[in-house]
Design an enzyme around this catalytic site. Structure first.
Site, PDB file in Angstrom:
ATOM      1  N   LYS A 182       0.840  -1.204   0.000  1.00 40.10           N
ATOM      2  CA  LYS A 182       0.000   0.000   0.000  1.00 40.10           C
ATOM      3  C   LYS A 182       0.869   1.246   0.000  1.00 40.10           C
ATOM      4  O   LYS A 182       1.910   1.292   0.674  1.00 40.10           O
ATOM      5  CB  LYS A 182      -0.912  -0.016   1.236  1.00 40.10           C
ATOM      6  N   SER A 205      -9.710   1.739   3.000  1.00 36.30           N
ATOM      7  CA  SER A 205      -8.869   2.529   2.118  1.00 36.30           C
ATOM      8  C   SER A 205      -7.818   1.689   1.393  1.00 36.30           C
ATOM      9  O   SER A 205      -7.144   2.202   0.507  1.00 36.30           O
ATOM     10  CB  SER A 205      -8.145   3.613   2.933  1.00 36.30           C
ATOM     11  N   SER A 232      -9.931  -0.898   7.290  1.00 31.69           N
ATOM     12  CA  SER A 232      -9.463  -0.667   5.921  1.00 31.69           C
ATOM     13  C   SER A 232      -8.709  -1.830   5.297  1.00 31.69           C
ATOM     14  O   SER A 232      -8.377  -1.771   4.107  1.00 31.69           O
ATOM     15  CB  SER A 232      -8.580   0.597   5.872  1.00 31.69           C
TER      16      SER A 232
END
Length: 486
Positions: free
Chosen positions: A78, A153, A177
């Protein structure tokens, strides 16, 4: 090589160890998959083709190392995690040109375990969102239905694993998330106990809530990656010392005899869509057939978790993001004529709407006139929520419920921020209490045909028992097929 891309890490690892496949073969297969699917998915912000191939060739040249559990396995990280020499934007224009001079500890541990870093996954700006629609660069599509969101997210991390672009990915979980995109994309996602994985090198959103964890195709892979990135870190004061390392061998079991599963009435009443509730009930029935007993629970403060979380998280976000002002860090507006204007113009143009909304709310609840009424009160409720869980785990070993009330919703389908915040209603309490939680694919919705996740939560640092139970359930429920994409 197309047969490679949907294999679990454990199967690829066996092929690499046997010499049937080289690290470069595996890396090239992923890069080809990225080339074919990325125009549709937009799951990645950066693809480091040259870096990944060079790393794979170096591994091949040095030979297979049995002491490296992720030797030759291509992974994606990420974009909120710092990667040495590789752009780290946090999905924001504010950090568009930021190239860190160091690796986050979790990334360094991946490299030490022999993983090949393919690139960086798209995300909601500064990890603020539940759909990956708040990235400053692009909206990621769900591999199961490209008209729908992948969750957020860490939506880029969930989508890239589900689509076969990589074998595993790292995400971060502040209020759900990792688990939410895992549920929407049909992958396994694990949020570890707070302190299990070092946060050093992660750009903070909510410092007392954030944790780094894996998204993978199966439970065994999640255990393998989590074991690789866990451990104390003297550079992170929130890292837990003297915690027993995770042994992937202890994360497997064939039955659930003797396991007590708690079913909070707040998770199983009204609120979830019918197909979500139906699929998750079938998963609990499967757990009973494996020998588990179920216990009715009451977590009375669940209804207060959303309000508590958004006060705590936004307060911490406003504090953490204060340094991004165009002077010390990030985008600088070159048109400003004096200092105050520089701050205003840089932060207004650098941050997106959702980030600005959360900074404003966070600044308000921390202001001198409202601190006691909001932040102090939220901190007190947070302690009570933690006590709720402590008492609940005196009666059960695990807590189960839906990961999210719905399946993946259409891109642009939720415009009201308050409705968007409710997507995290089942996952947020886990972060407030600092406990481990995970989302396991429970099946496909009877109406939508989309993945549905079952959430398991465990006492602090009980990841092994949580993963072992998930492994037994996964064997009983069966893994989801790969989405028909490209």
């Amino acid at each position: 090589m197309s047969r490679l891309i949907h294999q679990p890490v454990s199967q690829l690892h066996d092929s690499l160890a046997a010499g049937d496949v080289t690290a470069e073969d595996a890396t090239r297969a992923c890069l080809e998959r990225i080339s074919a699917t990325e125009p549709t998915l937009d799951a990645l912000l950066t693809v480091d083709e040259d870096g990944a191939l060079n790393a794979a060739r170096e591994l091949d040249a040095s030979g297979y190392d049995p002491d490296k559990p992720l030797w030759g396995v291509p992974v994606v990280v990420k974009d909120v995690l710092c990667t040495k020499g590789l752009r780290t934007t946090c999905g924001s224009r504010f950090l568009e040109n930021f190239v860190p001079p160091f690796d986050a500890t979790a990334v360094a541990k991946l490299r030490q375990a022999g993983a090949v870093i393919l690139g960086k996954a798209n995300m909601d700006e500064f990890a603020m969102g539940s759909s990956t629609e708040n990235s400053a660069y692009k909206t990621t599509a769900n591999p199961w239905d490209t008209g729908r969101v992948p969750g957020g997210s860490s939506g880029g991390s969930g989508a890239t694993v589900a689509a076969g672009q990589c074998f595993a990915a790292l995400g971060t979980d502040t209020g759900g998330s990792i688990r939410l995109p895992a549920s929407f994309c049909g992958t396994v996602g694990v949020k570890p106990t707070y302190g299990r994985v070092s946060r050093y090198g992660m750009v903070a959103f909510g410092s007392s809530l954030d944790q780094i964890g894996p998204l993978t195709r199966c439970v065994e892979d999640a255990a393998r990656v989590l074991a690789a990135i866990s451990g104390p870190d003297e550079r992170d004061s929130t890292s837990a010392p003297n915690v027993q390392p995770i042994d992937p061998a202890r994360c497997r079991r064939d039955d659930l005899k003797g396991v007590r599963i708690g079913l909070p009435k707040q998770y199983w009443g009204e609120g979830a869509d019918d197909e979500v509730a139906e699929t998750c009930r079938k998963a609990v029935d499967a757990a009973r057939e494996l020998g588990a007993t179920t216990v009715e629970l009451d977590l009375p403060l669940t209804d207060y978790a959303i309000a508590t979380y958004y006060i705590v998280a936004m307060a911490e976000a406003s504090s953490n993001l204060a340094r991004f002002d165009g002077v010390r860090y990030g985008l600088r507006d070159e048109q400003a004529r004096e200092l105050t204007e520089l701050y205003l113009r840089s932060r207004s143009s650098g941050f997106g709407d959702e980030v600005q909304r959360r900074i404003l709310i966070g600044t308000y609840v921390l202001s001198s006139g409202y601190y006691d009424a909001y932040y102090r009160k939220a901190a007190q409720v947070r302690r009570l929520i933690r006590d709720n869980f402590r008492k609940a785990f005196e009666r059960c070993d695990l807590i189960a419920g839906p990961t999210c009330p719905t399946t993946a919703f259409p891109i642009g389908g939720i415009q009201d921020p308050l409705k968007m915040y409710l997507m995290d209603i089942y996952t947020i309490s886990c972060n407030l209490a600092g406990l481990p939680g995970m989302s396991l694919p429970a099946g496909l919705g009877s109406e939508s045909g989309l993945p549905i996740g079952l959430q398991l939560q465990a006492p602090a640092f009980a990841e092994e028992s949580m993963l072992a139970a998930a492994h037994a359930l996964e064997s009983a429920l069966g893994r989801l097929p790969a989405p028909e994409l490209g």
